[in-house]
Scaffold this motif. Structure first.
Motif, short mmCIF file in Angstrom:
data_model
loop_
_atom_site.label_atom_id
_atom_site.label_comp_id
_atom_site.label_asym_id
_atom_site.label_seq_id
_atom_site.Cartn_x
_atom_site.Cartn_y
_atom_site.Cartn_z
N ILE A 248 1.59 -5.11 2.19
CA ILE A 248 0.25 -5.57 2.50
C ILE A 248 0.24 -7.06 2.84
N TRP B 100 -2.34 -5.18 8.07
CA TRP B 100 -3.16 -5.73 7.00
C TRP B 100 -3.48 -7.20 7.26
N ALA C 234 0.88 -1.15 0.00
CA ALA C 234 0.00 0.00 0.00
C ALA C 234 0.91 1.19 0.00
N ALA D 199 -11.55 2.35 6.42
CA ALA D 199 -10.60 1.25 6.24
C ALA D 199 -10.50 0.89 4.77
N GLN E 45 -7.42 -3.53 5.78
CA GLN E 45 -6.63 -2.71 6.68
C GLN E 45 -7.25 -2.77 8.07
#
Length: 361
Positions: free
Chosen positions: A79, A128, A11, A98, A123
């Motif tokens: 992630i 994650w 991310a 989120a 998230q």
């Protein structure tokens, strides 16, 4: 949704401050030295270096130049630690803010697929949380994700194991999926209307003879429609709904190499050519509808491979270049904020392939 690069899934957001408004006299004078040997634009960001009389204070970093966003701190985080290649990522936010990502995890051997599975990552406060949704080989190409009013997730993707379009949702508490159509190999996009009904756009058939298709369950059952019957229509399809619930789809028409737009706002499907300026015009199209109903499309144009923007905000379609400093662009994504301002993220490729950077406009 257009194909994404093969990278470890993160991310991210990252941006650097721009140059000062004006260089100091000593630095600017370097460009006046007749003996100075320099590259006018070493980082390919479209701005000439200070040494050559320009105003780019860091000609080795394409994200630093006059006009770059200042005062922003972007962060990148991994992630899915188990994913070697997280690709073809789509993203959506729920009502709490989120972030949810939908992506294909795959390994490659040359140009052949070795395996793949569709994954979702949410998230959470502790980090994650990735989940495998579909484990079967090569399931998850061209994923697209949307969140409904109850924060349930809805997604579409292509299953290359049997060339089908799949739809799935966790609205019932766990992920459940169904097959919507067959002979679908490329490009799917999903959107939800005000009643949380699902709308899908996709390309069905052979790459050169397939057609643009649309599917919805708004009537309580899945209704499948051919939007554009012209052979070769529907690549790089994306869709969005306006405030009245009308569907808008942008896509590439391979036979004439142009960008098209289709809408059912009048009660029937109307198709128009938006940009026919050259080969590959319309690749990587992405679409958004502004609060005032204006449609905005970003895409790659023909021979120049620039990032383009098209809109019907003035009553007729108009186009212009957003970024002419790339040697091709990939995967642009556009969003419109409540004030009608446009935001675009995209990959800018440089001549020294595979050198590329993520940009925001």
């Amino acid at each position: 949704m257009s194909p994404r690069s093969w990278i470890p899934l993160v991310a991210l957001a990252l941006w650097a401050p721009g140059c000062p408004d004006s260089p100091d006299d000593d630095t600017a004078a370097a460009g006046d030295d007749d003996d100075t040997v320099c590259e006018t634009d070493a980082d390919g960001d479209g701005y000439v270096s200070l040494d050559c009389g320009g105003d780019d204070c860091d000609d080795l970093d394409p994200t630093i130049h006059p006009g770059a966003v200042e005062g922003e701190e972007w962060a990148a985080e991994r992630i899915d630690a188990e994913t070697r290649y997280g690709c073809m990522v789509d993203l959506a936010r729920d009502s709490s803010g989120a972030v949810h990502t939908f992506y294909l995890d795959s390994t490659l051997s040359g140009v052949d697929w070795v395996g793949g599975e569709l994954r979702h990552a949410a998230q959470a406060p502790g980090g994650w949380v990735p989940t495998v949704i579909e484990e079967q080989t090569v399931r998850g190409y061209s994923p697209s994700l949307a969140v409904d009013s109850a924060d349930a997730l809805h997604g579409s993707y292509l299953d290359w194991s049997d060339d089908s379009l799949r739809y799935l949702s966790d609205a019932g508490g766990s992920w459940e999926g169904i097959t919507i159509d067959s002979w679908v190999q490329y490009f799917s996009a999903i959107a939800l209307d005000a009643n949380d009904a699902t709308h899908l756009a996709y390309f069905r058939g052979h790459p050169s003879t397939g057609t643009l298709q649309y599917a919805t369950n708004a009537g309580g059952y899945w209704d499948l429609v051919t939007v554009d019957p012209d052979e070769g229509s529907g690549s790089f399809a994306d869709l969005a709904l306006d405030a009245n619930g009308a569907v808008h789809i942008s896509y590439y028409f391979i036979a004439d190499h142009n960008l098209r737009h289709a809408t059912n706002a009048s009660g029937e499907w109307i198709v128009v050519t938006v940009d026919d300026s050259g080969e590959s015009t319309g690749w990587y199209s992405d679409l958004a509808v502004a609060p005032d109903g204006a449609v905005h499309i970003v895409y790659q144009n023909g021979f120049e491979h620039d990032l383009m923007h098209a809109t019907d905000a003035g009553g007729v379609w108009a186009t212009w270049a957003v970024d002419e400093g790339c040697d091709g662009i990939e995967s642009p994504s556009i969003a419109v904020d409540p004030d009608g301002a446009l935001h675009v993220a995209y990959t800018c490729n440089y001549p020294e392939w595979p050198d590329s950077v993520l940009r925001y406009a």
